[in-house]
Each structure stands twice: as structure tokens, then as C-alpha cells.
Design an enzyme around this catalytic site. Sequence first.
Site, PDB file in Angstrom:
ATOM      1  CG  ASP A 106       8.139  -4.190  10.080  1.00 59.39           C
ATOM      2  OD1 ASP A 106       8.503  -4.476   8.929  1.00 59.39           O
ATOM      3  OD2 ASP A 106       7.933  -3.024  10.471  1.00 59.39           O
TER       4      ASP A 106
ATOM      5  CG  ASP B  47       4.540  -3.932   9.441  1.00 59.20           C
ATOM      6  OD1 ASP B  47       4.785  -5.066   8.944  1.00 59.20           O
ATOM      7  OD2 ASP B  47       4.433  -2.913   8.742  1.00 59.20           O
TER       8      ASP B  47
ATOM      9  NE  ARG C  40      -0.821   0.205   4.903  1.00 53.13           N
ATOM     10  CZ  ARG C  40      -1.467   0.240   6.028  1.00 53.13           C
ATOM     11  NH1 ARG C  40      -2.773   0.232   6.038  1.00 53.13           N
ATOM     12  NH2 ARG C  40      -0.820   0.261   7.179  1.00 53.13           N
TER      13      ARG C  40
ATOM     14  CB  THR D  20      -2.733   7.274  -2.004  1.00 50.57           C
ATOM     15  OG1 THR D  20      -2.073   6.040  -2.321  1.00 50.57           O
ATOM     16  CG2 THR D  20      -1.973   8.416  -2.652  1.00 50.57           C
TER      17      THR D  20
HETATM   18  N1  URA Z   1      -0.710  -4.183   8.091  1.00 54.75           N
HETATM   19  C1  URA Z   1      -0.112  -4.667   9.208  1.00 54.75           C
HETATM   20  O1  URA Z   1       0.883  -5.372   9.137  1.00 54.75           O
HETATM   21  N2  URA Z   1      -0.649  -4.336  10.400  1.00 54.75           N
HETATM   22  C2  URA Z   1      -1.748  -3.571  10.535  1.00 54.75           C
HETATM   23  O2  URA Z   1      -2.196  -3.338  11.657  1.00 54.75           O
HETATM   24  C3  URA Z   1      -2.355  -3.083   9.343  1.00 54.75           C
HETATM   25  C4  URA Z   1      -1.819  -3.406   8.146  1.00 54.75           C
END
Ligand code: URA
Length: 211
Positions: free
Chosen positions: A205, A202, A103, A107
Site C-alpha cells: 500500500d 503495509d 497470504r 488462515t
Molecule cells: N506485510 C506488510 O506489508 N506489512 C507488515 O507489517 C506485514 C506484512
Amino acid sequence: MRLHVADHPLVAHKLTVLRDQETSSPTFRLLVDELVTLLAYEATREVSTESHTIRTPVAETVGTRIADPRPLVVPILRAGLGMLDGMTRLLPTAEVGFLGMQRNEETLEAITYANRLPDDLTGRQCFLLDPMLATGGTLVAAIDFLFERGARDVTAVCLLAAPEGLEVLEKAVGDRVDVKVVVAAVDERLDENAYIVPGLGDAGDRLYGVV
Ligand code: URA
């Protein structure tokens, strides 16, 4: 769109450990793998089958096997990759394709940066793997991508979904019964950075480290 939330004590327990910020990457990866295997059981409930005659040591009998064309499993890179083994453990004959989607953090729109999928998906049952259904943008784009190539139906397997993302998906696909979402839990909301709350941070991550 049909939504299935996996309501099971093992899913709830593993998800709680997964969310914990103290959980290390190796444990996180293991838990994602286990959770996806549990979700895969639900996600494959409508996989196409055909009759298959075999002979047991005692008698001939008519059993069941997964029909052709083989289902297609599509992890959305990068975080979806952490879900692949858990899915193919239960569906080892599936073909695997890859979609790289990211993403745009400004935007929040989904951009396709990699595509390794058959051009013709006519009649194929597809399983999209994406751990976090946040804004819904990536999933809507990926579902469109598969239907444009002729997919018969699409089941998205996610760990967590935000109500906002589910609403976006619902608006995009309406009441199509050939789109299904299987999730371990639906969380409260998105924060101002489009992270799921309480979520797990994330997912990419936490699976692979910050790169
Ligand atoms: N992507 C992620 O890895 N965590 C989120 O909370 C939202 C999108």
C-alpha cells in the site's frame, strides 16, 4: 539458515524515514530502491564468479566475472516489485522471474497465484525479494518452490523481519547453509493482524497506494 542484518548508519537513517507515516509514496519508493541497493551489496557477497582474461591499455590481466548460469532475481508480487530496480542495478545481468504470492488474511497461509519462472533452476543462485518477513509463510513457500525446481541456493532480501517469521523460517529450513536472509532490521514482534511492530505498515500500500 544464515541471517545477515545490515548494520550501517545509512541503512538505519533511510529505514527511519521509510517507517515514518508522513513519508509520501514517491519518497517511500525512492528509499526502498536505495535501501535494496545497499542490501544487494551484502546479498551478492557469495555470487559465483569465474576468472576472465582481459587486456587493459597497459597489459593483459586475469580478472573476475559473474559465472554462468546467471543468477535469478525473483520479486514476490506485489510489494517485492518495488525492490526489483534496486537489486538489478547491482546485478544487471541477472534473469528476472516472478512469483505472485498472497497470504490468506484468515488462515495467514501463502497462496501462489502467479508463477513466471523457468521450470528448471538446476544450479541457479536465486534472490527472493520480499520487503516484509512477517509470519514467514510466504517466504517458506517461495523457498520451497525454488528448491523443488533445483535451485542451488536462495538468498531472501527483506527490509524488515519479525522474530516470529525468522523462527518459522528457521524451523522450516533448519541449519541449511544454502538459505540466507539479508535484512535491514529485525523488529520487535507481530501484532494480532500479523503486521510487523513497529514496522512500516503495509509495504504494498505504501509503495503503490491502496487497491
Ligand atoms: N506485510 C506488510 O506489508 N506489512 C507488515 O507489517 C506485514 C506484512
